[in-house]
Design a protein around this motif. Structure first.
Motif: not given
Length: 128
Positions: A21-27
């Motif tokens: 998910l971090s790949f898409f939302f950069h968190f």
């Protein structure tokens, strides 16, 4: 052993869901890596499809590990991903290798824990 399997399965599933998910939302901030790692990662990003496909696979496998459905199947799917992450860090980007060794160890442990589901895959002459 049952508690260790639940912890390992949940931890590996959570890692894959969060990093996917971090790949898409950069968190999650990813630290800088050596030039060879950046070049390799840049080439994969330029393909236009690879990382999107990889991260969707990670999220899917991680979610199924978390909900404990089709676990043996999704461990087979995610094992080559874990191995490639490990090899990437060994050869191109040593920072973060400790974390990846832990991921690989959990994946191998879960493969061992679910070994009874893989016996039919390793038959020399399948019955048709």
């Amino acid at each position: 052993m049952k508690i260790a399997v639940i912890i390992g399965r949940s931890l590996l599933g959570l890692i894959y869901v969060l990093f996917g998910l971090s790949f898409f939302f950069h968190f999650i901030k990813i630290p800088a890596m050596p030039l060879a790692g950046r070049e390799f990662q840049g080439a994969l990003l330029k393909s236009g499809y690879f990382f999107q496909f990889l991260k969707i696979t990670e999220i899917t496998c991680g979610a199924f590990l978390l909900i404990n459905r089709y676990t043996a199947f999704f461990l087979v799917i995610i094992s080559p991903v874990t191995l490639n992450i490990f090899l990437f860090h060994v050869f191109l980007s040593p920072p973060g290798l400790t974390f990846v060794i832990m991921m690989l160890a959990i994946n191998l442990f879960l493969g061992y824990a679910y070994r009874k589901y893989y016996h039919s895959v390793f038959t020399s002459v399948p019955l048709v």
